[in-house]
Motif scaffolding. Structure first.
Motif, PDB file in Angstrom:
ATOM      1  N   GLN A   1       2.615  -2.205  -6.387  1.00 46.68           N
ATOM      2  CA  GLN A   1       2.366  -1.677  -7.744  1.00 46.68           C
ATOM      3  C   GLN A   1       0.892  -1.861  -8.047  1.00 46.68           C
ATOM      4  N   GLU A   2       0.239  -0.810  -8.573  1.00 45.95           N
ATOM      5  CA  GLU A   2      -1.184  -0.926  -8.861  1.00 45.95           C
ATOM      6  C   GLU A   2      -1.428  -2.016  -9.898  1.00 45.95           C
ATOM      7  N   ASP A   3      -2.611  -2.616  -9.785  1.00 43.61           N
ATOM      8  CA  ASP A   3      -2.996  -3.696 -10.667  1.00 43.61           C
ATOM      9  C   ASP A   3      -4.303  -3.314 -11.349  1.00 43.61           C
ATOM     10  N   PRO A   4      -4.277  -3.126 -12.679  1.00 43.40           N
ATOM     11  CA  PRO A   4      -3.145  -3.312 -13.576  1.00 43.40           C
ATOM     12  C   PRO A   4      -2.166  -2.134 -13.496  1.00 43.40           C
ATOM     13  N   PRO A   5      -0.911  -2.363 -13.903  1.00 42.97           N
ATOM     14  CA  PRO A   5       0.058  -1.265 -13.908  1.00 42.97           C
ATOM     15  C   PRO A   5      -0.468  -0.080 -14.714  1.00 42.97           C
TER      16      PRO A   5
ATOM     17  N   ALA B   1      -7.273   2.159  -9.306  1.00 42.14           N
ATOM     18  CA  ALA B   1      -6.551   0.879  -9.293  1.00 42.14           C
ATOM     19  C   ALA B   1      -5.506   0.893  -8.183  1.00 42.14           C
TER      20      ALA B   1
ATOM     21  N   THR C   1      -5.412  -1.607  -4.921  1.00 40.79           N
ATOM     22  CA  THR C   1      -4.231  -2.408  -4.592  1.00 40.79           C
ATOM     23  C   THR C   1      -3.782  -2.135  -3.161  1.00 40.79           C
TER      24      THR C   1
ATOM     25  N   GLY D   1      -2.935   1.675 -14.089  1.00 44.07           N
ATOM     26  CA  GLY D   1      -4.391   1.579 -14.161  1.00 44.07           C
ATOM     27  C   GLY D   1      -5.119   2.777 -13.593  1.00 44.07           C
TER      28      GLY D   1
ATOM     29  N   ALA E   1      -9.652  -0.366 -13.275  1.00 41.28           N
ATOM     30  CA  ALA E   1      -8.727   0.229 -14.248  1.00 41.28           C
ATOM     31  C   ALA E   1      -9.394   1.384 -14.976  1.00 41.28           C
TER      32      ALA E   1
ATOM     33  N   THR F   1      -6.115  -3.807  -0.691  1.00 41.21           N
ATOM     34  CA  THR F   1      -5.808  -5.245  -0.628  1.00 41.21           C
ATOM     35  C   THR F   1      -4.586  -5.483   0.252  1.00 41.21           C
TER      36      THR F   1
END
Length: 192
Positions: A61-65, A71, A75, A67, A150, A78
């Protein structure tokens, strides 16, 4: 080997909040067109809700959701750091019902030595950032140059990169952003 990142997050506001990845197109969920296109890639990282999980796909899930796409890319990059990732990755949106034709057009096109990626341009000449293949090191460097991810546009992320473009000659970059797009696509794909 080439990795793959499939972006399937977002609110799908132009679809009334529907789960875009689950929309039935060509007798299968739309996300499955992207998965079929990158079937030989490893690893495959999909960014979005748990419903997009398939065998052999790592879902994050992208961080922040919600985003945004950058984003989501951050993610996924990573998540790739935790794998034995190759030098290049496909980067595709989940709303491309002809994703296999994108990969077919770009599969044998090497990323030039002085470039960071290769993408298709649509039939109006517009660059399709989420229909291409990129050097992972270039994506990492571009992400590291941003103060935050974001709400950042793909245009801003890729502004520091040199992108080689190829004209899409078969309409592979058609994306389904609205219900009208979906219905028009279904109508043209249905036999008469």
């Amino acid at each position: 080997m080439i990795a793959a990142i499939i972006l399937a997050g977002g609110r799908a506001s132009r679809l009334g909040g529907a789960d875009k990845a689950a929309i039935d197109v060509d007798g299968r969920p739309l996300i499955d067109a992207a998965y079929a296109a990158v079937s030989g890639a490893s690893p495959v990282i999909a960014v979005g809700p748990p419903s997009i999980a398939r065998s052999g796909v790592i879902v994050v899930q992208e961080d922040p959701p919600f985003g945004g796409p950058v984003a989501g890319v951050a993610t996924a990059i990573t998540a790739l750091a935790d794998t034995d990732s190759p030098a290049e990755t496909w980067l595709l949106a989940c709303d491309l019902p002809r994703a296999e034709l994108i990969v077919a057009q770009l599969r044998d096109v090497p990323i030039p030595e002085d470039a960071d990626g290769v993408i298709l341009t649509d039939q109006t000449g517009r660059e399709q950032w989420l229909a291409g293949r990129y050097r992972l090191s270039s994506l990492r460097s571009a992400l590291d140059a941003l103060p935050e991810v974001a709400g950042v546009s793909m245009r801003r992320l890729l502004a520091v990169m040199s992108i080689h473009t190829i004209a899409d000659r078969v309409g592979a970059t058609l994306d389904l952003d609205t219900w009208d797009d979906v219905e028009q696509y279904r109508d043209q794909e249905d036999p008469v």
